[in-house]
Design a protein around this motif. Structure first.
Motif, PDB file in Angstrom:
ATOM      1  N   UNK A  59       0.800  -1.002   0.035  1.00 38.09           N
ATOM      2  CA  UNK A  59       0.038   0.180  -0.089  1.00 38.09           C
ATOM      3  C   UNK A  59       1.038   0.844   0.184  1.00 38.09           C
ATOM      4  N   UNK A  60      -0.250   2.167  -0.362  1.00 34.77           N
ATOM      5  CA  UNK A  60       1.188   3.532  -0.284  1.00 34.77           C
ATOM      6  C   UNK A  60       0.668   4.479   1.306  1.00 34.77           C
ATOM      7  N   UNK A  61       1.621   4.517   1.084  1.00 38.64           N
ATOM      8  CA  UNK A  61       2.325   5.883   2.617  1.00 38.64           C
ATOM      9  C   UNK A  61       1.495   7.297   2.602  1.00 38.64           C
ATOM     10  N   UNK A  62       0.592   7.820   3.524  1.00 34.12           N
ATOM     11  CA  UNK A  62      -0.266   9.617   3.047  1.00 34.12           C
ATOM     12  C   UNK A  62       1.009   9.792   3.860  1.00 34.12           C
ATOM     13  N   UNK A  63       1.008  10.758   3.815  1.00 34.10           N
ATOM     14  CA  UNK A  63       2.308  11.348   4.780  1.00 34.10           C
ATOM     15  C   UNK A  63       1.492  13.070   4.706  1.00 34.10           C
ATOM     16  N   UNK A  64       1.683  13.703   5.724  1.00 31.16           N
ATOM     17  CA  UNK A  64       2.203  15.030   6.101  1.00 31.16           C
ATOM     18  C   UNK A  64       3.302  15.895   7.104  1.00 31.16           C
ATOM     19  N   UNK A  65       3.370  17.098   6.273  1.00 35.04           N
ATOM     20  CA  UNK A  65       4.709  17.594   6.947  1.00 35.04           C
ATOM     21  C   UNK A  65       4.817  18.169   8.757  1.00 35.04           C
ATOM     22  N   UNK A  66       5.774  17.607   9.322  1.00 33.00           N
ATOM     23  CA  UNK A  66       5.055  18.213  10.751  1.00 33.00           C
ATOM     24  C   UNK A  66       6.542  18.328  10.805  1.00 33.00           C
ATOM     25  N   UNK A  67       7.077  20.147  11.432  1.00 30.69           N
ATOM     26  CA  UNK A  67       8.311  20.138  11.486  1.00 30.69           C
ATOM     27  C   UNK A  67       9.078  20.038  10.790  1.00 30.69           C
ATOM     28  N   UNK A  68       9.227  19.832   9.699  1.00 27.96           N
ATOM     29  CA  UNK A  68      10.429  19.555   8.672  1.00 27.96           C
ATOM     30  C   UNK A  68      10.281  17.907   8.648  1.00 27.96           C
ATOM     31  N   UNK A  69       9.099  17.628   8.897  1.00 29.79           N
ATOM     32  CA  UNK A  69       9.523  15.513   8.976  1.00 29.79           C
ATOM     33  C   UNK A  69       8.416  14.974   8.750  1.00 29.79           C
ATOM     34  N   UNK A  70       8.319  14.013   7.490  1.00 27.18           N
ATOM     35  CA  UNK A  70       7.251  13.212   7.634  1.00 27.18           C
ATOM     36  C   UNK A  70       6.576  12.445   7.740  1.00 27.18           C
ATOM     37  N   UNK A  71       5.146  12.446   9.162  1.00 29.13           N
ATOM     38  CA  UNK A  71       4.804  12.192   9.568  1.00 29.13           C
ATOM     39  C   UNK A  71       3.629  11.252   8.682  1.00 29.13           C
ATOM     40  N   UNK A  72       3.086  10.222   9.088  1.00 28.64           N
ATOM     41  CA  UNK A  72       2.035   9.194   8.839  1.00 28.64           C
ATOM     42  C   UNK A  72       0.604   9.942   9.071  1.00 28.64           C
ATOM     43  N   UNK A  73      -0.020  10.024   8.149  1.00 27.17           N
ATOM     44  CA  UNK A  73      -1.321  10.216   7.981  1.00 27.17           C
ATOM     45  C   UNK A  73      -2.561   9.294   8.972  1.00 27.17           C
ATOM     46  N   UNK A  74      -2.095   8.820   8.570  1.00 24.20           N
ATOM     47  CA  UNK A  74      -2.309   7.281   9.838  1.00 24.20           C
ATOM     48  C   UNK A  74      -1.318   6.301  10.370  1.00 24.20           C
ATOM     49  N   UNK A  75      -1.810   5.601  11.433  1.00 22.83           N
ATOM     50  CA  UNK A  75      -0.438   4.596  12.326  1.00 22.83           C
ATOM     51  C   UNK A  75      -0.158   3.047  11.358  1.00 22.83           C
ATOM     52  N   UNK A  76      -0.803   2.678  10.367  1.00 22.60           N
ATOM     53  CA  UNK A  76      -0.244   2.255   8.971  1.00 22.60           C
ATOM     54  C   UNK A  76       0.852   2.740   8.238  1.00 22.60           C
ATOM     55  N   UNK A 112       9.643   1.860   3.634  1.00 20.03           N
ATOM     56  CA  UNK A 112       9.919   4.030   2.914  1.00 20.03           C
ATOM     57  C   UNK A 112      10.539   4.052   3.885  1.00 20.03           C
ATOM     58  N   UNK A 113      11.746   4.063   4.949  1.00 20.48           N
ATOM     59  CA  UNK A 113      12.762   4.764   5.293  1.00 20.48           C
ATOM     60  C   UNK A 113      13.517   5.902   5.230  1.00 20.48           C
ATOM     61  N   UNK A 114      14.292   4.954   3.886  1.00 20.55           N
ATOM     62  CA  UNK A 114      15.107   5.239   2.599  1.00 20.55           C
ATOM     63  C   UNK A 114      14.564   6.989   1.673  1.00 20.55           C
ATOM     64  N   UNK A 115      13.547   5.898   1.275  1.00 19.08           N
ATOM     65  CA  UNK A 115      12.826   7.046   0.650  1.00 19.08           C
ATOM     66  C   UNK A 115      12.487   8.438   1.550  1.00 19.08           C
ATOM     67  N   UNK A 116      11.796   7.724   2.395  1.00  9.53           N
ATOM     68  CA  UNK A 116      11.390   9.516   3.096  1.00  9.53           C
ATOM     69  C   UNK A 116      12.684  10.215   3.417  1.00  9.53           C
ATOM     70  N   UNK A 117      13.504   9.557   4.167  1.00  5.21           N
ATOM     71  CA  UNK A 117      14.729  10.550   4.844  1.00  5.21           C
ATOM     72  C   UNK A 117      15.319  11.384   3.741  1.00  5.21           C
ATOM     73  N   UNK A 118      15.800  10.553   2.688  1.00  8.24           N
ATOM     74  CA  UNK A 118      15.775  11.487   1.214  1.00  8.24           C
ATOM     75  C   UNK A 118      15.022  13.046   0.598  1.00  8.24           C
ATOM     76  N   UNK A 119      13.938  12.522   0.835  1.00 12.42           N
ATOM     77  CA  UNK A 119      12.560  13.582   0.256  1.00 12.42           C
ATOM     78  C   UNK A 119      13.290  14.973   1.837  1.00 12.42           C
TER      79      UNK A 119
END
Length: 372
Positions: A61-78, A87-94
């Motif tokens: 599935x796709x991870x849906x995220x929002x910006x929170x103080x310069x970091x990506x946070x998940x919209x839902x726990x999953x 997706x840790x390396x993808x998120x860190x790169x973004x």
């Protein structure tokens, strides 16, 4: 430069030729080669305003995220679980590219990021540096989508900053191979110093300042030798093996110092052999590399050599070639350098590999790094 609506970038995987484990220490040399299996990252306009979506063909599935103080946070726990795991390396790169944007007065982007990997077999990794390739490709794609024109050196540095924040022991050799391509001599930077520089002075300055220990340069391919690759079918965790080594009391001992000195010696001799076109000496040095990894394995008990990797090496040496595990070992791939003009020897080695449960992979060096 105005942002583009859709950008795709790809980055090649890698194989370690010599110097694994020692390269984790800043300034110690290694030889890597980029290979013609790729990770492709596509960045496009977001489906939801202000949001960031991350997806991969390896995840359900796709991870849906929002910006929170310069970091990506998940919209839902999953979503948060996906960000921490697959997706840790993808998120860190973004996030790392976004830090650079913020320093340049630009807002955090809204975007969709999708990953397609050619470094896996039905979801099982080959051990070709998929984490490094996806980090490099993501940095490049997101930067281009946001209108940034970055040099290869800057893309590598952003990828290294992203990776070091997740895996402190990662050498970044896979990042260099994915960025520059071809055969490379590589020395890892002091990651603690690099992260500290970025925190104190900002990402922009970290892209320009000298990095202690870091060096990279292209090498000529070996003359008259064919690089053959065998996959054991068993995935291995590089981070776990390297972390296991660092948790042991072996570090700092006389045996550890001998390992670093011996490895540095045969890596530098291998570099000289490649630059001088001396294939016999290169084969000699790769055999030394196998022997030193075996000594490390016997001393520390990491499980670098499996039955399949040992059979892979023995088959190559039986026809006058040289072979060794590539990377941390414990599974994944092994490499062999064989006389390119003796096709029957190559076929014989591949047949012995298959009998021993090792799958020959149709992989060749990729002379270019990440690209559109």
């Amino acid at each position: 430069m105005s942002p583009q609506r859709t950008v795709a970038r790809r980055a090649p995987g890698k194989l370690f030729v010599a110097g694994e484990y020692a390269v984790v220490e800043p300034g110690n040399p290694a030889i890597l080669v980029a290979v013609n299996r790729y990770v492709t990252v596509t960045v496009s306009e977001p489906g939801a305003p202000g949001g960031v979506s991350l997806s991969s063909d390896l995840l359900p599935r796709t991870a849906h995220c929002r910006w929170r103080d310069g970091r990506l946070g998940g919209a839902q726990p999953q979503d948060g679980q996906l960000l921490r795991d697959g997706l840790a390396h993808v998120a860190a790169a973004v996030e790392t590219v976004t830090l650079l944007l913020a320093e340049r007065g630009l807002p955090a982007p809204a975007l969709d990021v999708s990953v397609a990997s050619g470094l896996h077999d039905n979801g099982t990794k080959f051990g070709l540096g998929s984490s490094g390739a996806v980090t490099v490709a993501t940095v490049d794609a997101v930067a281009a989508f946001c209108g940034l024109d970055l040099s290869r050196d800057a893309r590598y540095r952003l990828a290294m900053l992203a990776t070091a924040g997740i895996e402190a022991k990662a050498s970044g050799g896979d990042l260099a191979a994915s960025t520059w391509g071809g055969w490379l001599a590589y020395q890892a930077p002091d990651r603690t110093a690099v992260l500290d520089l970025a925190r104190r002075s900002g990402v922009e300055k970290a892209l320009r300042e000298p990095w202690p220990g870091f060096a990279v340069r292209r090498l000529p391919p070996p003359e008259g030798l064919s690089l053959e690759v065998g996959w054991t079918g068993t995935p291995a965790s590089t981070s776990s093996l390297v972390s296991g080594l660092h948790r042991r009391t072996w570090r700092g001992t006389a045996s550890h110092q001998r390992f670093l000195q011996t490895t540095n010696d045969f890596v530098r001799a291998s570099i000289d052999a490649l630059e001088q076109g001396n294939r016999e000496d290169l084969l000699r040095q790769i055999r030394r590399a196998r022997q030193e990894l075996a000594r490390l394995d016997e001393t520390v008990g990491l499980g670098i050599f499996t039955t399949e990797l040992t059979a892979l090496c023995d088959a190559a040496e039986a026809v006058g070639g040289a072979a060794k595990p590539s990377g941390a070992g414990g599974g994944d791939c092994g490499i062999a350098l064989l006389d390119a003009e003796v096709s029957q020897d190559i076929a014989h080695v591949q047949k012995r590999w298959t009998t021993a449960g090792v799958r020959p992979l149709p992989i060749r060096p990729a002379m270019e790094g990440n690209e559109e």
